[in-house]
Enzyme design. Structure first.
Site, PDB file in Angstrom:
ATOM      1  N   LYS A 115     -73.079  17.656 -56.837  1.00 18.49           N
ATOM      2  CA  LYS A 115     -73.957  18.959 -56.525  1.00 18.49           C
ATOM      3  C   LYS A 115     -73.541  20.341 -56.647  1.00 18.49           C
ATOM      4  CE  LYS A 115     -77.853  16.730 -54.810  1.00 18.49           C
ATOM      5  NZ  LYS A 115     -76.891  15.768 -54.069  1.00 18.49           N
TER       6      LYS A 115
HETATM    7  C1  PLP Z   1     -77.995  14.028 -54.185  1.00 23.85           C
HETATM    8  C2  PLP Z   1     -76.909  13.011 -54.306  1.00 23.85           C
HETATM    9  C3  PLP Z   1     -77.557  11.643 -55.757  1.00 23.85           C
HETATM   10  C4  PLP Z   1     -79.118  11.886 -55.929  1.00 23.85           C
HETATM   11  O1  PLP Z   1     -78.733  12.452 -56.998  1.00 23.85           O
HETATM   12  P1  PLP Z   1     -80.356  13.080 -57.188  1.00 23.85           P
HETATM   13  O2  PLP Z   1     -80.423  14.440 -58.237  1.00 23.85           O
HETATM   14  O3  PLP Z   1     -81.674  13.536 -56.569  1.00 23.85           O
HETATM   15  O4  PLP Z   1     -81.213  11.721 -58.337  1.00 23.85           O
HETATM   16  C5  PLP Z   1     -76.470  10.730 -55.460  1.00 23.85           C
HETATM   17  N1  PLP Z   1     -75.630  10.520 -55.443  1.00 23.85           N
HETATM   18  C6  PLP Z   1     -74.879  11.185 -54.200  1.00 23.85           C
HETATM   19  C7  PLP Z   1     -73.755  11.562 -53.569  1.00 23.85           C
HETATM   20  C8  PLP Z   1     -75.766  13.160 -53.938  1.00 23.85           C
HETATM   21  O5  PLP Z   1     -75.033  13.716 -53.620  1.00 23.85           O
END
Ligand code: PLP
Length: 464
Positions: A115
């Site tokens: 993120k």
């Molecule tokens: C947010 C997240 C996901 C999922 O990503 P999306 O964009 O919601 O599909 C997978 N792994 C981790 C570690 C995350 O923080």
């Protein structure tokens, strides 16, 4: 050429096209839909030039395609340089190799999850746009664990902005919670909601649908409904595919994506449509496999959320799915509107046909632990439980003609409980950035899963 791609429309067809900056500031479209570019840029002519670029330079090229003439090139360059300066890897996204899979490490940012790649950029972009507009913003986000701290790190201490993060109380890992509640800046508010992640997303949608409240309190979005997040995520699909081609000849690749909200993999879908050398996207889920069932059976049906070892993927209603649906419906906004209405009423959507670009699979708790154990044992590679879900599904989807890239979405040190279950000890799950997190003083509020409770909280915090 770029100008053509700078108008944004809603998946539900209810707005006139708006520019990139307005799309970023608005978050969710006023008609309840999600924003998409009028036209997906085709960059096939530029691939050879892009291939040689560093991550930040490539990010400039990719993101510029979606901005048109709204930001000057040097402004965009500065925003991007600042966004990746805090990463602890020179390459930003290093690619390693284990068990015949390329692992794209997306966890070198300040909160150690993918993120950060988008939220560092979005925080800087918000700051710049607010200064230009002499405006302020109350940024609101819902988190299944990792978005919250990444948004907080993107926004803390910045002028003209508060950030409110709703998380499902007691349902995220201790480290994830601490990464939010131990931040002391006055513009940061971590709020536990007595409910699931889907409840927090619903609350967010309800707040954003209250247009008077949204306008009065200048609400902004940091969840992947915000278009800027998707744009920033497109970059690493190109980057990873190029790096694998450097090592492996000119074959296109397949990319495995640990998926929850469909935000990450939707960026991969766009990269493919733009011309990135990606021939297949493999959607990997934990036991909460609503999306796998959609891609295999054509039925998108809400179930109950099961808590798993990969909590950031414990999602049943994937907010970005609507963006994909728009393309699956042949860009027919009226049909999307109808389907979303059906889903709201019946908790179910059915679609015929299939999309050969996508494969999908599920990893159970046992699969996840087995992969974590095996990669550590055989390859001296410790992976986090979300990445392990991806690697397990990669194992199920080998293709002799397509090298496989698995996106590593978090650093294992964020999930010491899962590491302990897999290895018998959490000892190897270390990261210097987390060493002091458990001693730091922490604070957070807890509220009921109701719109009025969130609205009251925001009101009193802002008027304080
Ligand atoms: C947010 C997240 C996901 C999922 O990503 P999306 O964009 O919601 O599909 C997978 N792994 C981790 C570690 C995350 O923080």
């Amino acid at each position: 050429m770029d100008i053509a791609s700078a108008g944004y429309i809603s998946t539900r067809g209810g707005i006139e096209p708006i520019g990139f900056s307005d799309a970023v500031m608005t978050g969710l479209a006023p008609d309840g839909g999600l924003l998409l570019p009028e036209k997906i840029p085709d960059v096939q002519q530029e691939l050879e030039e892009w291939r040689a670029l560093s991550y930040p330079k490539l990010a400039e090229k990719v993101i510029q395609k979606f901005i048109g003439d709204e930001l000057r090139p040097h402004t965009l360059r500065n925003l991007i340089q600042n966004s990746y300066a805090r990463f602890d890897a020179e390459e930003v996204v290093p690619i390693t190799e284990a068990d015949d899979v390329y692992i794209a490490e997306l966890f070198h940012g300040p909160t150690m999850a993918f993120k950060d790649l988008a939220l560092q950029f979005l925080g800087n972009l918000f700051e710049y746009l607010l200064e230009q507009r002499e405006d302020h913003l109350n940024v609101i986000g819902a988190t299944s664990g990792d978005t919250g701290s990444a948004a907080i790190q993107g926004i803390r201490g910045k002028d003209n902005m508060n950030v409110f993060i709703l998380f499902p109380e007691g349902r995220i890992s201790k480290v994830q919670e601490r990464q939010m509640t131990s931040v002391r800046d006055g513009n940061v508010h971590a709020v536990g909601v007595e409910g699931t992640f889907d409840d927090t997303q619903r609350l967010l949608k309800e707040l954003f649908s209250d247009l008077d409240f949204k306008e009065q309190y200048r609400l902004g979005a940091v969840n992947s409904v915000n278009w800027a997040r998707i744009v920033a995520q497109i970059v690493y699909y190109f980057y990873s595919a190029f790096r694998v081609q450097d090592k492996n000849g000119k074959s296109p690749v397949q990319v495995v994506v640990p998926t929850g909200n469909f935000g990450n993999i939707f960026a991969g879908y766009l990269a493919h449509r733009m011309g990135a050398p990606i021939d297949r996207l493999i959607l990997a889920t934990n036991e909460n496999n609503i999306l796998k069932r959609f891609f295999q059976e054509g039925i998108y049906k809400k179930g109950r959320v099961t808590p798993t070892l990969s909590p950031s993927m414990d999602i049943q209603v994937a907010s970005n799915f609507e963006r994909y649906l728009y393309y699956r419906c042949g860009e027919d906004a009226a049909q999307v509107q109808q389907l979303m209405e059906d889903f709201r009423r019946n908790g179910r959507i059915q679609l015929s046909g299939e999309d050969p670009l996508f494969a999908s699979g599920t990893a159970t708790r046992e699969d996840t632990l087995r992969i974590m154990h095996r990669f550590y044992d055989e390859h001296h590679t410790l992976v986090d439980p979300h990445t392990a879900v991806g690697l397990s599904v990669a194992e199920q989807n080998r293709d002799p003609h397509l090298p496989t890239v698995c996106l590593a979405t978090a650093h294992p040190a964020k999930f010491p409980e899962a590491v302990k279950l897999a290895l018998g000890t959490a000892e190897p799950a270390k990261h210097p950035g987390l060493d002091t997190i458990h001693e730091a003083p922490a604070r957070h509020a807890v509220i009921a899963p109701e719109k009025s409770a969130v609205a009251d909280y925001i009101r009193s915090a802002v008027e304080h």
